[in-house]
Design an enzyme around this catalytic site. Structure first.
Site, PDB file in Angstrom:
ATOM      1  N   ARG A 217       0.828  -1.217   0.000  1.00  0.00           N
ATOM      2  CA  ARG A 217       0.000   0.000   0.000  1.00  0.00           C
ATOM      3  C   ARG A 217       0.861   1.264   0.000  1.00  0.00           C
ATOM      4  NH1 ARG A 217      -3.804   2.529   4.351  1.00  0.00           N
ATOM      5  NH2 ARG A 217      -5.302   3.651   3.036  1.00  0.00           N
TER       6      ARG A 217
ATOM      7  N   HIS B  60       0.447   4.453  -2.556  1.00  0.00           N
ATOM      8  CA  HIS B  60       0.280   5.847  -2.135  1.00  0.00           C
ATOM      9  C   HIS B  60       1.413   6.725  -2.651  1.00  0.00           C
ATOM     10  CE1 HIS B  60      -2.947   5.869   1.221  1.00  0.00           C
ATOM     11  NE2 HIS B  60      -3.190   4.895   0.380  1.00  0.00           N
TER      12      HIS B  60
ATOM     13  N   VAL C 244       0.278   9.806  -5.574  1.00  0.00           N
ATOM     14  CA  VAL C 244       0.340  11.197  -5.138  1.00  0.00           C
ATOM     15  C   VAL C 244       1.658  11.812  -5.620  1.00  0.00           C
ATOM     16  CG1 VAL C 244       0.245  12.753  -3.165  1.00  0.00           C
ATOM     17  CG2 VAL C 244      -1.033  10.595  -3.125  1.00  0.00           C
TER      18      VAL C 244
ATOM     19  N   ASP D 199       8.052   9.136  -6.080  1.00  0.00           N
ATOM     20  CA  ASP D 199       9.223   9.958  -5.763  1.00  0.00           C
ATOM     21  C   ASP D 199       9.603   9.880  -4.296  1.00  0.00           C
ATOM     22  OD1 ASP D 199       7.143  11.294  -4.616  1.00  0.00           O
ATOM     23  OD2 ASP D 199       7.703  13.279  -5.360  1.00  0.00           O
TER      24      ASP D 199
ATOM     25  N   GLU E 180       2.157  13.192  11.444  1.00  0.00           N
ATOM     26  CA  GLU E 180       1.627  14.519  11.143  1.00  0.00           C
ATOM     27  C   GLU E 180       0.152  14.597  11.499  1.00  0.00           C
ATOM     28  OE1 GLU E 180       2.568  17.674   9.705  1.00  0.00           O
ATOM     29  OE2 GLU E 180       4.264  16.856  10.799  1.00  0.00           O
TER      30      GLU E 180
ATOM     31  N   ASN F 272      -8.168   8.642   7.666  1.00  0.00           N
ATOM     32  CA  ASN F 272      -8.525   7.427   6.931  1.00  0.00           C
ATOM     33  C   ASN F 272      -7.500   7.050   5.862  1.00  0.00           C
ATOM     34  OD1 ASN F 272      -9.216   9.662   5.535  1.00  0.00           O
ATOM     35  ND2 ASN F 272     -11.362   9.100   5.216  1.00  0.00           N
TER      36      ASN F 272
ATOM     37  N   HIS G  82      -6.026  -5.733  -2.856  1.00  0.00           N
ATOM     38  CA  HIS G  82      -6.808  -5.984  -1.642  1.00  0.00           C
ATOM     39  C   HIS G  82      -6.984  -7.472  -1.356  1.00  0.00           C
ATOM     40  CE1 HIS G  82      -8.652  -1.647  -1.844  1.00  0.00           C
ATOM     41  NE2 HIS G  82      -7.376  -1.660  -1.529  1.00  0.00           N
ATOM     42  N   THR G  83      -6.207  -8.312  -1.979  1.00  0.00           N
ATOM     43  CA  THR G  83      -6.178  -9.746  -1.639  1.00  0.00           C
ATOM     44  C   THR G  83      -5.385  -9.993  -0.355  1.00  0.00           C
ATOM     45  OG1 THR G  83      -5.519 -11.940  -2.417  1.00  0.00           O
ATOM     46  CG2 THR G  83      -4.177 -10.133  -3.178  1.00  0.00           C
TER      47      THR G  83
ATOM     48  N   ASP H 269      -9.702  -9.640   2.452  1.00  0.00           N
ATOM     49  CA  ASP H 269     -10.065 -10.833   1.665  1.00  0.00           C
ATOM     50  C   ASP H 269     -10.364 -11.969   2.637  1.00  0.00           C
ATOM     51  OD1 ASP H 269     -10.123 -13.176   0.144  1.00  0.00           O
ATOM     52  OD2 ASP H 269      -8.018 -13.055  -0.466  1.00  0.00           O
TER      53      ASP H 269
ATOM     54  N   SER I 105      -8.681 -15.745   1.951  1.00  0.00           N
ATOM     55  CA  SER I 105      -7.247 -16.026   2.172  1.00  0.00           C
ATOM     56  C   SER I 105      -6.544 -14.692   2.465  1.00  0.00           C
ATOM     57  CB  SER I 105      -6.635 -16.696   0.934  1.00  0.00           C
ATOM     58  OG  SER I 105      -6.897 -15.912  -0.228  1.00  0.00           O
TER      59      SER I 105
ATOM     60  N   ASP J 161      -3.438 -13.992  -3.910  1.00  0.00           N
ATOM     61  CA  ASP J 161      -4.049 -14.914  -4.881  1.00  0.00           C
ATOM     62  C   ASP J 161      -5.247 -14.226  -5.509  1.00  0.00           C
ATOM     63  OD1 ASP J 161      -5.970 -14.876  -2.911  1.00  0.00           O
ATOM     64  OD2 ASP J 161      -5.586 -16.898  -2.189  1.00  0.00           O
TER      65      ASP J 161
HETATM   66  C1  HEM Z   1      -8.435   1.708  -6.503  1.00  0.00           C
HETATM   67  C2  HEM Z   1      -8.591   2.461  -5.469  1.00  0.00           C
HETATM   68  C3  HEM Z   1      -8.251   2.052  -4.071  1.00  0.00           C
HETATM   69  C4  HEM Z   1      -8.979   2.367  -2.969  1.00  0.00           C
HETATM   70  C5  HEM Z   1     -10.276   3.155  -2.939  1.00  0.00           C
HETATM   71  C6  HEM Z   1      -8.302   1.797  -1.834  1.00  0.00           C
HETATM   72  C7  HEM Z   1      -8.727   1.923  -0.533  1.00  0.00           C
HETATM   73  C8  HEM Z   1      -8.131   1.317   0.537  1.00  0.00           C
HETATM   74  C9  HEM Z   1      -8.552   1.471   1.898  1.00  0.00           C
HETATM   75  C10 HEM Z   1      -9.675   2.385   2.376  1.00  0.00           C
HETATM   76  C11 HEM Z   1      -7.786   0.662   2.655  1.00  0.00           C
HETATM   77  C12 HEM Z   1      -7.890   0.441   4.162  1.00  0.00           C
HETATM   78  C13 HEM Z   1      -7.304   1.572   4.955  1.00  0.00           C
HETATM   79  C14 HEM Z   1      -7.683   1.403   6.389  1.00  0.00           C
HETATM   80  O1  HEM Z   1      -8.888   1.396   6.659  1.00  0.00           O
HETATM   81  O2  HEM Z   1      -6.793   1.244   7.228  1.00  0.00           O
HETATM   82  C15 HEM Z   1      -6.872  -0.011   1.778  1.00  0.00           C
HETATM   83  C16 HEM Z   1      -5.959  -0.933   2.197  1.00  0.00           C
HETATM   84  C17 HEM Z   1      -5.049  -1.533   1.354  1.00  0.00           C
HETATM   85  N1  HEM Z   1      -4.866  -1.258   0.030  1.00  0.00           N
HETATM   86 FE1  HEM Z   1      -6.059  -0.112  -1.124  1.00  0.00          FE
HETATM   87  N2  HEM Z   1      -7.193   1.129  -2.260  1.00  0.00           N
HETATM   88  C18 HEM Z   1      -7.102   1.261  -3.619  1.00  0.00           C
HETATM   89  C19 HEM Z   1      -6.108   0.776  -4.434  1.00  0.00           C
HETATM   90  C20 HEM Z   1      -5.063  -0.012  -4.000  1.00  0.00           C
HETATM   91  C21 HEM Z   1      -3.957  -0.426  -4.825  1.00  0.00           C
HETATM   92  C22 HEM Z   1      -3.718  -0.001  -6.259  1.00  0.00           C
HETATM   93  C23 HEM Z   1      -3.172  -1.218  -4.049  1.00  0.00           C
HETATM   94  C24 HEM Z   1      -1.898  -1.928  -4.422  1.00  0.00           C
HETATM   95  C25 HEM Z   1      -1.716  -2.476  -5.585  1.00  0.00           C
HETATM   96  C26 HEM Z   1      -3.801  -1.310  -2.750  1.00  0.00           C
HETATM   97  C27 HEM Z   1      -3.340  -2.063  -1.711  1.00  0.00           C
HETATM   98  C28 HEM Z   1      -3.869  -2.052  -0.429  1.00  0.00           C
HETATM   99  C29 HEM Z   1      -3.391  -2.910   0.631  1.00  0.00           C
HETATM  100  C30 HEM Z   1      -2.315  -3.984   0.509  1.00  0.00           C
HETATM  101  C31 HEM Z   1      -4.129  -2.570   1.762  1.00  0.00           C
HETATM  102  C32 HEM Z   1      -3.972  -3.157   3.175  1.00  0.00           C
HETATM  103  C33 HEM Z   1      -2.963  -2.321   3.923  1.00  0.00           C
HETATM  104  C34 HEM Z   1      -2.630  -2.835   5.304  1.00  0.00           C
HETATM  105  O3  HEM Z   1      -3.043  -3.927   5.687  1.00  0.00           O
HETATM  106  O4  HEM Z   1      -1.902  -2.113   6.003  1.00  0.00           O
HETATM  107  N3  HEM Z   1      -4.930  -0.545  -2.742  1.00  0.00           N
HETATM  108  N4  HEM Z   1      -7.097   0.414   0.487  1.00  0.00           N
HETATM  109  C1  NAG Z   2     -12.203   9.987   4.595  1.00  0.00           C
HETATM  110  O1  NAG Z   2     -13.373   9.945   5.403  1.00  0.00           O
HETATM  111  C2  NAG Z   2     -14.281  10.992   5.123  1.00  0.00           C
HETATM  112  C3  NAG Z   2     -15.405  10.912   6.122  1.00  0.00           C
HETATM  113  O2  NAG Z   2     -15.771   9.589   6.385  1.00  0.00           O
HETATM  114  C4  NAG Z   2     -14.760  10.847   3.671  1.00  0.00           C
HETATM  115  O3  NAG Z   2     -15.625  11.927   3.368  1.00  0.00           O
HETATM  116  C5  NAG Z   2     -13.575  10.881   2.738  1.00  0.00           C
HETATM  117  O4  NAG Z   2     -14.003  10.631   1.421  1.00  0.00           O
HETATM  118  C6  NAG Z   2     -12.556   9.841   3.123  1.00  0.00           C
HETATM  119  N1  NAG Z   2     -11.387  10.017   2.283  1.00  0.00           N
HETATM  120  C7  NAG Z   2     -10.605   9.024   1.901  1.00  0.00           C
HETATM  121  C8  NAG Z   2      -9.473   9.388   1.027  1.00  0.00           C
HETATM  122  O5  NAG Z   2     -10.773   7.870   2.241  1.00  0.00           O
END
Ligand code: HEM
Ligand code: NAG
Ligand code: NAG
Ligand code: NAG
Ligand code: NAG
Ligand code: NAG
Ligand code: NAG
Ligand code: NAG
Ligand code: NAG
Length: 350
Positions: free
Chosen positions: A71, A75, A79, A83, A97, A103, A204-205, A250, A253, A258
């Site tokens: 993740r 990020h 953004v 870099d 910060e 979130n 998100h697997t 997921d 698993s 996967d």
């Molecule tokens: C397409 C739009 C995406 C959205 C809206 C999104 C959103 C999120 C959110 C909300 C979380 C959980 C954050 C939390 O509640 O702590 C998350 C976790 C995660 N995302 Fe995404 N994500 C996206 C794309 C990606 C991509 C492109 C990757 C990597 C290829 C990715 C990999 C992950 C991983 C591995 C986690 C788990 C992180 C952890 O366990 O610390 N996500 N994502």
């Molecule tokens: C963060 O949470 C706020 C309020 O729940 C929501 O409006 C906003 O879209 C969320 N932004 C991201 C990047 O998840």
């Protein structure tokens, strides 16, 4: 004569393609000018094994860190480009910060792991490898060491000198409440196709999400596209909308890279709206189904999309710098500006 000139042509072809394409089976990958597959072959030949061997130890102790590193790369790249700006103390999604939107919670440990890898690499090779390249390689190892595909990463990124603001950060990371239309539009602005969007979402697997990222689907009214038993279990984990609990992304698993994430979606067990809507929307549903029934296809498309993502707005050549400490710019660090030639170079880069 004929044979030596044809082998010369072969060699030229090989050299050219070594710097422009990576053949993964029949698939050619585009590599941007300034990056290459062989960037550190001379300056830091053991780079990849230093990182892989260390991460094997980290993941043996806690496989959850693989998700955090994957993740982090996402990020970083979304953004203001790959870099390393996400790593800077004081960046909008970086550590420590108040400005960081809550979130966007990245794991604090992921930042420590990157800085530790940076120290190991620089101890062996000197300050030649950028933090952004280390993040890209760590993400690749996170995927591979969790059971996913292995792939070569184009290298040669330089670390940025500017911080991303909160607004820029929020504008570039779609919220989990996004529907597929919003995701496709947002990612199309970075040149991703619908197939890329579905493949990247397969990240998100592995990993965890906090209740606040999905309780909008439970309270006050339950999202009708969510499986009822799944919803009841989530309500037990998140008794209130603001619960600080987490749950797996997921359910089939959670720690294995996967294609089960797509099987979850077909069973209405996707955690976020941005996940589940990929199966609702007729434009992406066939892609979800194709990945759910063919893991090889998912892995191929994921690698293509990751290599694309890993080259978003990269700094190369003499742009940016190679940070001596991933958390701070060299110009902000007294340590670096006082180490003679290296420090002077860093300052003139600036
Ligand atoms: C397409 C739009 C995406 C959205 C809206 C999104 C959103 C999120 C959110 C909300 C979380 C959980 C954050 C939390 O509640 O702590 C998350 C976790 C995660 N995302 Fe995404 N994500 C996206 C794309 C990606 C991509 C492109 C990757 C990597 C290829 C990715 C990999 C992950 C991983 C591995 C986690 C788990 C992180 C952890 O366990 O610390 N996500 N994502
Ligand atoms: C963060 O949470 C706020 C309020 O729940 C929501 O409006 C906003 O879209 C969320 N932004 C991201 C990047 O998840
Ligand atoms: C950031 O975004 C908010 C709301 O979208 C806006 O009010 C504010 O002026 C923006 N700040 C900057 C520095 O662009
Ligand atoms: C998708 O979300 C946007 C807001 O982000 C909304 O305007 C649009 O109507 C939604 N589309 C569908 C098909 O639900
Ligand atoms: C998308 O592709 C166009 C045309 O090739 C290019 O000009 C633009 O810089 C690309 N955008 C990103 C974010 O890579
Ligand atoms: C966290 O989730 C567990 C079940 O997974 C539940 O028993 C507990 O009450 C939850 N705690 C909070 C603070 O929501
Ligand atoms: C969480 O929300 C409940 C009401 O749903 C409220 O009573 C409680 O004070 C909130 N807790 C926090 C930490 O915001
Ligand atoms: C799965 O996808 C791979 C890669 O595209 C393809 O070569 C293979 O034939 C597919 N398998 C099946 C059973 O369709
Ligand atoms: C890197 O910079 C941070 C922030 O200034 C500092 O806390 C940390 O000790 C530095 N690490 C090293 C190895 O110098």
């Amino acid at each position: 004569m004929a044979s030596s000139s044809s082998s010369l042509i072969y060699m030229i072809f090989f050299l050219l393609c070594n710097s422009c394409s990576y053949f993964d089976g029949a698939r050619a990958q585009i590599v941007l000018p300034g990056l290459s597959w062989t960037y550190y072959d001379v300056s830091c030949p053991n780079l990849e094994s230093i990182i892989t061997e260390q991460l094997k130890k980290v993941f043996k102790n806690d496989i959850g860190q693989a998700a955090g590193l994957l993740r982090l790369h996402f990020h970083d790249c979304f953004v203001q480009g790959c870099d390393g700006s996400v790593l800077l103390d004081g960046s909008a999604s970086g550590p420590g910060e108040q400005a960081a939107p809550p979130n966007l919670s990245l794991r604090a440990e992921a930042f420590k792991i990157i800085n530790d890898l940076r120290r190991r690499v620089h101890d062996k090779c000197g300050r030649v490898v950028s933090c952004s390249d280390i993040v890209a390689l760590a993400a690749r190892d996170a995927v591979y060491l969790s059971g996913g595909p292995n792939y070569a990463v184009p290298l040669g990124r330089r670390d940025g000198l500017t911080f991303a603001t909160v607004n820029v950060t929020l504008a570039n990371l779609p919220p989990p409440s996004s529907n597929t239309s919003a995701l496709l539009t947002s990612l199309a602005s970075k040149n991703f196709t619908a197939t890329d969007v579905v493949a990247l979402s397969g990240g998100h697997t592995i990993g965890l999400g906090h209740c606040t990222s999905f309780t909008g689907r439970l309270y006050p009214t339950q999202d009708p596209t969510m499986d009822k038993t799944f919803a009841n279990n989530l309500k037990a984990t998140c008794p209130t909308a603001n619960s600080t609990n987490t749950t797996v992304l997921d359910i089939r698993s959670p720690d294995k890279f996967d294609n089960k994430y797509y099987v979850d979606l077909m069973n209405r067990q996707g955690l976020f709206t941005s996940d589940q809507d990929l199966y609702t929307d007729p434009r992406t549903r066939p892609i979800v189904t194709a990945f759910a029934v063919n893991q090889t296809l998912f892995f191929d498309e994921f690698v293509t999309a990751m290599i694309k993502m890993s080259q978003l707005s990269v700094l190369t050549g003499s742009a940016g710098e190679v940070r001596a400490n991933c958390s701070v710019r060299n110009s902000d660090s007294l340590l670096v500006s006082s180490v003679g030639g290296e420090g002077k170079k860093a300052l003139s880069d600036f």
